[in-house]
Scaffold this motif. Structure first.
Motif, short mmCIF file in Angstrom:
data_model
loop_
_atom_site.label_atom_id
_atom_site.label_comp_id
_atom_site.label_asym_id
_atom_site.label_seq_id
_atom_site.Cartn_x
_atom_site.Cartn_y
_atom_site.Cartn_z
N THR A 1 -2.37 -0.21 8.96
CA THR A 1 -2.60 -0.29 7.51
C THR A 1 -2.81 -1.74 7.08
O THR A 1 -3.69 -2.04 6.27
CB THR A 1 -1.41 0.32 6.75
OG1 THR A 1 -1.31 1.70 7.07
CG2 THR A 1 -1.58 0.16 5.24
N ASP B 1 -0.69 6.48 8.17
CA ASP B 1 -1.41 6.51 9.44
C ASP B 1 -0.48 6.16 10.59
O ASP B 1 0.63 5.66 10.42
CB ASP B 1 -2.60 5.55 9.41
CG ASP B 1 -2.21 4.15 8.98
OD1 ASP B 1 -1.45 3.52 9.72
OD2 ASP B 1 -2.67 3.71 7.90
N TYR C 1 1.23 5.45 -0.28
CA TYR C 1 0.62 6.77 -0.15
C TYR C 1 1.64 7.81 -0.61
O TYR C 1 2.73 7.90 -0.04
CB TYR C 1 0.22 7.07 1.29
CG TYR C 1 -0.88 6.22 1.85
CD1 TYR C 1 -2.21 6.49 1.56
CD2 TYR C 1 -0.59 5.14 2.69
CE1 TYR C 1 -3.23 5.72 2.10
CE2 TYR C 1 -1.61 4.37 3.23
CZ TYR C 1 -2.92 4.65 2.93
OH TYR C 1 -3.94 3.90 3.45
N LYS D 1 0.86 -1.19 0.00
CA LYS D 1 0.00 0.00 0.00
C LYS D 1 0.89 1.23 0.00
O LYS D 1 1.72 1.41 0.91
CB LYS D 1 -0.92 0.01 1.22
CG LYS D 1 -1.86 1.23 1.27
CD LYS D 1 -2.81 1.27 0.09
CE LYS D 1 -3.78 2.43 0.17
NZ LYS D 1 -4.69 2.49 -0.99
N ARG E 1 -6.32 -2.81 8.06
CA ARG E 1 -7.33 -2.21 7.18
C ARG E 1 -7.37 -2.91 5.83
O ARG E 1 -8.45 -3.08 5.24
CB ARG E 1 -7.03 -0.72 7.00
CG ARG E 1 -7.29 0.10 8.27
CD ARG E 1 -6.83 1.53 8.10
NE ARG E 1 -7.09 2.32 9.31
CZ ARG E 1 -6.61 3.53 9.53
NH1 ARG E 1 -5.85 4.11 8.61
NH2 ARG E 1 -6.89 4.17 10.65
N LEU E 2 -6.22 -3.34 5.35
CA LEU E 2 -6.18 -4.10 4.10
C LEU E 2 -6.83 -5.46 4.27
O LEU E 2 -7.59 -5.92 3.41
CB LEU E 2 -4.74 -4.24 3.62
CG LEU E 2 -4.08 -2.97 3.09
CD1 LEU E 2 -2.56 -3.15 2.99
CD2 LEU E 2 -4.65 -2.59 1.73
N LEU F 1 -11.01 -2.51 4.10
CA LEU F 1 -11.42 -1.12 4.30
C LEU F 1 -10.68 -0.17 3.37
O LEU F 1 -11.16 0.94 3.10
CB LEU F 1 -11.19 -0.71 5.76
CG LEU F 1 -11.94 -1.54 6.81
CD1 LEU F 1 -11.57 -1.07 8.21
CD2 LEU F 1 -13.44 -1.46 6.59
N ILE F 2 -9.50 -0.57 2.92
CA ILE F 2 -8.75 0.19 1.94
C ILE F 2 -8.25 -0.80 0.88
O ILE F 2 -8.16 -2.00 1.14
CB ILE F 2 -7.56 0.96 2.56
CG1 ILE F 2 -6.63 0.00 3.32
CG2 ILE F 2 -8.04 2.07 3.46
CD1 ILE F 2 -5.38 0.68 3.87
N ARG F 3 -7.93 -0.28 -0.28
CA ARG F 3 -7.49 -1.13 -1.38
C ARG F 3 -5.96 -1.15 -1.46
O ARG F 3 -5.31 -0.10 -1.31
CB ARG F 3 -8.06 -0.65 -2.71
CG ARG F 3 -9.57 -0.82 -2.81
CD ARG F 3 -10.06 -0.46 -4.20
NE ARG F 3 -11.49 -0.70 -4.33
CZ ARG F 3 -12.03 -1.89 -4.59
NH1 ARG F 3 -11.24 -2.93 -4.77
NH2 ARG F 3 -13.34 -2.02 -4.68
N GLN G 1 -10.73 -8.17 -0.72
CA GLN G 1 -11.37 -7.10 -1.49
C GLN G 1 -12.62 -7.59 -2.21
O GLN G 1 -13.69 -7.00 -2.08
CB GLN G 1 -10.36 -6.54 -2.51
CG GLN G 1 -9.10 -5.95 -1.89
CD GLN G 1 -9.38 -4.72 -1.06
OE1 GLN G 1 -10.21 -3.90 -1.42
NE2 GLN G 1 -8.69 -4.59 0.08
#
Length: 308
Positions: free
Chosen positions: A46, A306, A15, A13, A49-50, A54-56, A70
């Motif tokens: 993170t 985060d 950012y 992931k 969440r993956l 919750l996030i891609r 996902q």
């Protein structure tokens, strides 16, 4: 072969050009408790969440019991329960109403076990959520997760706000879950908690998995501590192979040994040792030793990532 409770392959992931997680590959077996450690900003939250969808991810995959996090999130969530370190609940509901709602959302719950957990955690379910302290809110989400008896518990700082007695109760509940064949993914800053509960430990630093194994397998990250008391003069051990951090206080010698301890023991045996103590490093010492040798994420990157 049983499908893994959690499996990630090349999970990444990014950012703003910074990798919060890079090429993460982990596997949590069914009936296993895996501890997930790392300093703030390492990428632990993170990762969770993956896993929860919750996030891609930027690239790579993650799955829960074979269900893609996902594309098959609903199927995956039927098999798990999640406990965050900070929870947002409905302030106007009572604890009892919240447990009922969360149980209905999950689809199944063990009502008898729920009542047992309420008693074990000394929880007052008739009060409004707005009146609960942080510790009581954490009890509420723990009970909500445990009462559905999920195949997988994903726990992110689960004992935040609990007093020591309730921390012990939490540990008993987690070990009981393991005995029933449930899997646990535990992200925690409490090294004593991880050491007491986990079968294996993964260490994350700057978004990368830098070590994974049982505590015994990870003892190589730190030296053996030796403490010896002598009747006479303390021998010079500074040139003994593998010996470091030598401290002499009168007739007392303390040092660290990395690798074989036999060369040191030969020197000590010829020096009239009165008392000899040795111990393996704790998980905290392993953690600190490892991060003493690793660089952390550059300060400039933290704004894009985060807190965990």
């Amino acid at each position: 072969m049983a499908v893994a409770a959690i499996e990630t392959v090349g999970l990444t992931k990014t950012y703003a050009g910074i990798d919060a997680i890079a090429e993460l590959g982990i596997e949590v077996h069914q009936g296993e408790i895996l501890g997930f450690l790392g300093p703030n900003g390492a990428g632990k939250t993170t990762t969770i969440r993956l896993l929860l969808g919750l996030i891609r991810p930027t690239s790579g995959t993650s799955s829960i019991f074979g269900f893609d996090s996902q594309r098959q999130a609903v199927d995956a969530h039927r098999r798990l329960a999640y406990v965050p370190g900070e929870s947002s609940l409905w302030p106007g509901l009572t604890g009892e109403e919240t447990l009922h709602l969360l149980g209905r959302l999950h689809g199944t719950l063990d009502a008898a076990y729920r009542d047992e957990l309420v008693e074990r955690f000394a929880f007052e379910p008739t009060r409004k959520v707005r009146t609960y302290s942080k510790g009581n809110r954490q009890k509420l989400v723990l009970i909500a997760a445990l009462m559905v008896r999920p195949d997988l518990l994903i726990l992110d700082e689960p004992t935040s706000g609990l007093d020591p007695l309730m921390e012990q109760e939490f540990r008993r509940c987690v070990l009981e879950a393991k005995e029933r064949g449930q899997s646990v993914f535990l992200s925690s800053h409490m090294l004593s908690e991880v050491e007491a509960l986990c079968d294996r430990v993964g260490i994350l630093n700057a978004g990368r998995l830098v070590d994974m194994g049982t505590l015994s397998e990870m003892r190589h990250l730190s030296s053996l501590t030796i403490q010896a008391t002598f009747e006479g003069t303390v021998p010079d051990v500074t040139r003994v192979p593998g010996v470091s951090s030598v401290v002499v206080d009168g007739h007392l010698l303390q040092c660290q040994v990395h690798g074989p301890v036999e060369p040191l023991l030969k020197v000590l045996a010829n020096a009239s040792v009165h008392e000899l103590l040795s111990r393996e490093p704790s998980l905290e010492e392993l953690f600190l030793a490892h991060y003493g040798a690793l660089s952390t994420r550059p300060a400039a990157s933290t704004a894009a990532i985060d807190a965990d």
